[in-house]
Write a protein that holds these residues in place. Structure first.
Motif, PDB file in Angstrom:
ATOM      1  N   TYR A   3       0.900  -1.218  -0.068  1.00  0.00           N
ATOM      2  CA  TYR A   3      -0.163   0.063  -0.038  1.00  0.00           C
ATOM      3  C   TYR A   3       0.797   1.338  -0.144  1.00  0.00           C
ATOM      4  O   TYR A   3       1.884   1.423   0.686  1.00  0.00           O
ATOM      5  CB  TYR A   3      -0.897   0.055   1.216  1.00  0.00           C
ATOM      6  CG  TYR A   3      -1.393   1.297   1.605  1.00  0.00           C
ATOM      7  CD1 TYR A   3      -2.359   1.827   0.899  1.00  0.00           C
ATOM      8  CD2 TYR A   3      -0.878   2.069   2.617  1.00  0.00           C
ATOM      9  CE1 TYR A   3      -2.810   2.922   1.077  1.00  0.00           C
ATOM     10  CE2 TYR A   3      -1.332   2.954   3.140  1.00  0.00           C
ATOM     11  CZ  TYR A   3      -2.405   3.672   2.426  1.00  0.00           C
ATOM     12  OH  TYR A   3      -2.795   4.981   2.936  1.00  0.00           O
ATOM     13  N   ILE A   5       0.601   5.832  -1.157  1.00  0.00           N
ATOM     14  CA  ILE A   5      -0.259   6.848  -1.699  1.00  0.00           C
ATOM     15  C   ILE A   5       0.681   7.480  -2.804  1.00  0.00           C
ATOM     16  O   ILE A   5       1.556   8.062  -2.618  1.00  0.00           O
ATOM     17  CB  ILE A   5      -0.589   7.943  -0.535  1.00  0.00           C
ATOM     18  CG1 ILE A   5      -1.099   7.515   0.524  1.00  0.00           C
ATOM     19  CG2 ILE A   5      -1.505   9.023  -1.195  1.00  0.00           C
ATOM     20  CD1 ILE A   5      -0.792   8.166   2.117  1.00  0.00           C
ATOM     21  N   VAL A   6       0.149   7.219  -4.005  1.00  0.00           N
ATOM     22  CA  VAL A   6       0.934   7.474  -5.350  1.00  0.00           C
ATOM     23  C   VAL A   6       1.559   8.799  -5.257  1.00  0.00           C
ATOM     24  O   VAL A   6       2.830   8.688  -5.504  1.00  0.00           O
ATOM     25  CB  VAL A   6       0.242   7.081  -6.580  1.00  0.00           C
ATOM     26  CG1 VAL A   6       1.212   6.957  -7.800  1.00  0.00           C
ATOM     27  CG2 VAL A   6      -0.106   5.340  -6.321  1.00  0.00           C
ATOM     28  N   PRO A   7       0.759   9.856  -5.363  1.00  0.00           N
ATOM     29  CA  PRO A   7       1.508  11.199  -5.381  1.00  0.00           C
ATOM     30  C   PRO A   7       2.700  11.481  -4.335  1.00  0.00           C
ATOM     31  O   PRO A   7       3.601  12.079  -4.534  1.00  0.00           O
ATOM     32  CB  PRO A   7       0.469  12.111  -5.561  1.00  0.00           C
ATOM     33  CG  PRO A   7      -0.690  11.343  -5.674  1.00  0.00           C
ATOM     34  CD  PRO A   7      -0.691  10.052  -5.232  1.00  0.00           C
ATOM     35  N   PHE A  31       5.906  14.818   3.821  1.00  0.00           N
ATOM     36  CA  PHE A  31       4.739  15.030   4.910  1.00  0.00           C
ATOM     37  C   PHE A  31       4.792  16.487   5.227  1.00  0.00           C
ATOM     38  O   PHE A  31       3.676  17.170   5.249  1.00  0.00           O
ATOM     39  CB  PHE A  31       4.630  14.032   6.065  1.00  0.00           C
ATOM     40  CG  PHE A  31       3.972  12.988   5.838  1.00  0.00           C
ATOM     41  CD1 PHE A  31       2.655  12.804   5.686  1.00  0.00           C
ATOM     42  CD2 PHE A  31       4.772  11.781   5.685  1.00  0.00           C
ATOM     43  CE1 PHE A  31       2.047  11.845   5.546  1.00  0.00           C
ATOM     44  CE2 PHE A  31       4.159  10.752   5.369  1.00  0.00           C
ATOM     45  CZ  PHE A  31       2.740  10.606   5.446  1.00  0.00           C
ATOM     46  N   LEU A  34       3.861  18.528   2.197  1.00  0.00           N
ATOM     47  CA  LEU A  34       2.002  18.500   1.988  1.00  0.00           C
ATOM     48  C   LEU A  34       1.222  19.026   2.973  1.00  0.00           C
ATOM     49  O   LEU A  34       0.335  19.860   2.607  1.00  0.00           O
ATOM     50  CB  LEU A  34       2.100  16.813   2.322  1.00  0.00           C
ATOM     51  CG  LEU A  34       1.007  16.312   1.503  1.00  0.00           C
ATOM     52  CD1 LEU A  34       0.895  16.296   0.174  1.00  0.00           C
ATOM     53  CD2 LEU A  34       0.759  14.632   1.929  1.00  0.00           C
ATOM     54  N   TYR A  35       1.767  19.331   4.342  1.00  0.00           N
ATOM     55  CA  TYR A  35       1.084  19.856   5.252  1.00  0.00           C
ATOM     56  C   TYR A  35       1.322  21.520   5.326  1.00  0.00           C
ATOM     57  O   TYR A  35       0.557  21.900   5.956  1.00  0.00           O
ATOM     58  CB  TYR A  35       1.326  19.534   6.386  1.00  0.00           C
ATOM     59  CG  TYR A  35       0.544  18.241   6.736  1.00  0.00           C
ATOM     60  CD1 TYR A  35      -0.652  18.092   6.909  1.00  0.00           C
ATOM     61  CD2 TYR A  35       1.294  16.863   7.357  1.00  0.00           C
ATOM     62  CE1 TYR A  35      -1.134  16.735   6.837  1.00  0.00           C
ATOM     63  CE2 TYR A  35       0.570  15.717   7.403  1.00  0.00           C
ATOM     64  CZ  TYR A  35      -0.560  15.550   7.531  1.00  0.00           C
ATOM     65  OH  TYR A  35      -1.482  14.425   7.578  1.00  0.00           O
TER      66      TYR A  35
ATOM     67  N   ASN B  63      -7.523   9.230   6.476  1.00  0.00           N
ATOM     68  CA  ASN B  63      -6.154   9.231   6.098  1.00  0.00           C
ATOM     69  C   ASN B  63      -5.924   9.660   4.649  1.00  0.00           C
ATOM     70  O   ASN B  63      -7.145  10.080   4.012  1.00  0.00           O
ATOM     71  CB  ASN B  63      -5.830   7.379   5.712  1.00  0.00           C
ATOM     72  CG  ASN B  63      -4.254   7.164   5.480  1.00  0.00           C
ATOM     73  OD1 ASN B  63      -3.732   8.030   5.661  1.00  0.00           O
ATOM     74  ND2 ASN B  63      -4.088   5.998   5.228  1.00  0.00           N
ATOM     75  N   LEU B  64      -4.863  10.205   4.629  1.00  0.00           N
ATOM     76  CA  LEU B  64      -4.569  10.981   3.172  1.00  0.00           C
ATOM     77  C   LEU B  64      -4.773   9.789   2.005  1.00  0.00           C
ATOM     78  O   LEU B  64      -4.404   8.825   2.207  1.00  0.00           O
ATOM     79  CB  LEU B  64      -3.019  11.319   3.084  1.00  0.00           C
ATOM     80  CG  LEU B  64      -2.798  12.475   4.445  1.00  0.00           C
ATOM     81  CD1 LEU B  64      -1.569  12.892   4.340  1.00  0.00           C
ATOM     82  CD2 LEU B  64      -3.875  13.559   4.357  1.00  0.00           C
ATOM     83  N   THR B  65      -5.134  10.512   0.884  1.00  0.00           N
ATOM     84  CA  THR B  65      -5.396   9.641  -0.387  1.00  0.00           C
ATOM     85  C   THR B  65      -5.602  10.559  -1.275  1.00  0.00           C
ATOM     86  O   THR B  65      -5.838  11.573  -1.440  1.00  0.00           O
ATOM     87  CB  THR B  65      -6.700   8.860  -0.172  1.00  0.00           C
ATOM     88  OG1 THR B  65      -6.784   7.938  -1.120  1.00  0.00           O
ATOM     89  CG2 THR B  65      -7.861   9.592   0.177  1.00  0.00           C
ATOM     90  N   ASP B  66      -5.306   9.931  -2.539  1.00  0.00           N
ATOM     91  CA  ASP B  66      -5.503  10.601  -3.971  1.00  0.00           C
ATOM     92  C   ASP B  66      -6.896  10.142  -4.613  1.00  0.00           C
ATOM     93  O   ASP B  66      -7.053  10.333  -5.785  1.00  0.00           O
ATOM     94  CB  ASP B  66      -4.341  10.456  -4.838  1.00  0.00           C
ATOM     95  CG  ASP B  66      -3.745   9.165  -5.234  1.00  0.00           C
ATOM     96  OD1 ASP B  66      -4.016   8.343  -4.225  1.00  0.00           O
ATOM     97  OD2 ASP B  66      -3.358   9.215  -6.286  1.00  0.00           O
ATOM     98  N   LEU B  72      -7.446   1.542   1.121  1.00  0.00           N
ATOM     99  CA  LEU B  72      -7.592   0.532   2.244  1.00  0.00           C
ATOM    100  C   LEU B  72      -9.054   0.493   2.538  1.00  0.00           C
ATOM    101  O   LEU B  72      -9.803  -0.658   2.682  1.00  0.00           O
ATOM    102  CB  LEU B  72      -6.854   1.068   3.472  1.00  0.00           C
ATOM    103  CG  LEU B  72      -5.330   1.131   3.360  1.00  0.00           C
ATOM    104  CD1 LEU B  72      -4.540   2.026   4.482  1.00  0.00           C
ATOM    105  CD2 LEU B  72      -4.988  -0.031   3.322  1.00  0.00           C
ATOM    106  N   PRO B  89      -1.057   9.743   9.207  1.00  0.00           N
ATOM    107  CA  PRO B  89      -0.877   8.954   8.053  1.00  0.00           C
ATOM    108  C   PRO B  89       0.465   8.113   8.149  1.00  0.00           C
ATOM    109  O   PRO B  89       0.304   7.065   7.692  1.00  0.00           O
ATOM    110  CB  PRO B  89      -1.036   9.917   6.749  1.00  0.00           C
ATOM    111  CG  PRO B  89      -1.740  11.043   7.462  1.00  0.00           C
ATOM    112  CD  PRO B  89      -1.252  11.253   8.769  1.00  0.00           C
ATOM    113  N   VAL B  92      -0.307   4.527   9.684  1.00  0.00           N
ATOM    114  CA  VAL B  92      -1.093   3.702   8.888  1.00  0.00           C
ATOM    115  C   VAL B  92       0.361   2.805   8.131  1.00  0.00           C
ATOM    116  O   VAL B  92       0.293   1.818   8.069  1.00  0.00           O
ATOM    117  CB  VAL B  92      -1.737   4.336   7.894  1.00  0.00           C
ATOM    118  CG1 VAL B  92      -2.385   3.469   6.984  1.00  0.00           C
ATOM    119  CG2 VAL B  92      -2.871   5.199   8.752  1.00  0.00           C
ATOM    120  N   LEU B  93       1.236   3.679   7.431  1.00  0.00           N
ATOM    121  CA  LEU B  93       2.053   3.064   6.708  1.00  0.00           C
ATOM    122  C   LEU B  93       2.898   2.163   7.406  1.00  0.00           C
ATOM    123  O   LEU B  93       3.516   1.207   7.036  1.00  0.00           O
ATOM    124  CB  LEU B  93       3.075   4.176   5.930  1.00  0.00           C
ATOM    125  CG  LEU B  93       2.477   5.140   5.145  1.00  0.00           C
ATOM    126  CD1 LEU B  93       3.139   6.429   4.575  1.00  0.00           C
ATOM    127  CD2 LEU B  93       2.057   4.406   3.729  1.00  0.00           C
TER     128      LEU B  93
END
Lengths: 199, 199
Positions: A3, A5-7, A31, A34-35, B63-66, B72, B89, B92-93
């Motif tokens: 698993y 998150i691609v980008p 991260f 991103l934030y 969770n963060l996602t695109d 998940l 997040p 989770v990883l």
């Protein structure tokens, strides 16, 4: 790969390619970026784009600059009779920090390194010779790094300049101030002996 | 401030604001980014903008996602009866890397911390309660960090969930695998004693 998150993964990979950034630092930076509030992210990308767009080589000394000529070449208070030859723009910043040098610079953008296929044509040697034509310059200081390539480049250039009747000097190399004789490597110590001065 | 190349200086300052990047690393990164081929610089800024534009919170687990819902929440093979509650997040990883957990997650995006003025309303607590309404979930695992705030948050949530007749568990804390009893701090060692299992 499990698993992800691609980008975010892609951003992490880009950050991991930066020098000195490992996998964990890259993830932390990703991260953080991103934030980041929009305002700060904009300031970051703008600073990057701005630097890449505006900075180019000074047509005289080949140092990086956003104005033309660069602030150092354009400063009338600098001594126009001396040129300090360095490998890259960071070296100019380092020497300027000493506040001991008031002459001009010339940035080679590298060293001669036959092993890596870099000859004098890849460096800003022609530009240096052009600056010496009008005979204003009386001394050229070779301030390339004390490495095999740096020494070789300094030697090569000094031979090139000899016929021009210009004084060519080399930075003194020896034990760093505050250093310990006991821990100095042999080569540095020999250089330090060779370059000894009378007290 | 003495001589500097303004756009480069600005880029260096931006890089210095990143976590774990000091003055010297920032300068090195700035030069690296400056000398990057156009193609690579474009890939870098695109990865950054792409991540910032496309990544958002999953409407279910936060969770963060695109994609929506996140991979998940959208995976039918995951056990829908268990939710693991984490702070952010990255947790989770970390748990996904163990390949030991096949349930769902809920990301709080922080902890309750009265000192910093963060109460339950700043966290994704309402979103968690909404997920428990249809009674599919039978166990909630509190996997917040073993810190004062993390423990407090886990405690707060477990009291909130008690009336719902859901089993609430907490990750086991103790000596790390491969760790050394002698060097374990007192708090970790006490937790490890409290949580002892029969052999």
């Amino acid at each position: 790969m499990s698993y992800s998150i691609v980008p975010l993964q892609r951003l992490t990979e880009q950050l991991e390619r930066l020098p000195g950034i490992g996998r964990k630092s890259a993830a932390r930076l990703a991260f953080h970026l991103l934030y980041l509030p929009d305002k700060d992210a904009k300031a970051f990308t703008e600073a990057l784009q701005d630097a890449r767009e505006k900075i180019h080589e000074c047509p005289i000394c080949c140092n990086l600059t956003d104005v033309e000529p660069c602030p150092l070449c354009g400063d009338d208070r600098r001594d126009k009779t001396t040129i300090c030859v360095v490998e890259d723009p960071r070296d100019v910043l380092a020497i300027e920090r000493t506040r001991e040098y008031s002459g001009l610079y010339h940035v080679l953008h590298g060293t001669i390194s036959p092993m890596d296929g870099r000859g004098p044509d890849q460096l800003r040697v022609k530009e240096l010779l052009r600056r010496l034509e009008d005979e204003t310059v009386t001394e050229v200081i070779m301030a390339t790094d004390p490495t095999v390539e740096g020494d070789y480049t300094a030697m090569y250039l000094s031979r090139l300049l000899k016929p021009l009747n210009i004084k060519v000097t080399r930075l003194a190399y020896g034990i760093p101030v505050g250093g310990d004789l006991e821990y100095a490597d042999e080569v540095t110590l020999s250089r330090s002996l060779e370059g000894r001065n009378e007290l």
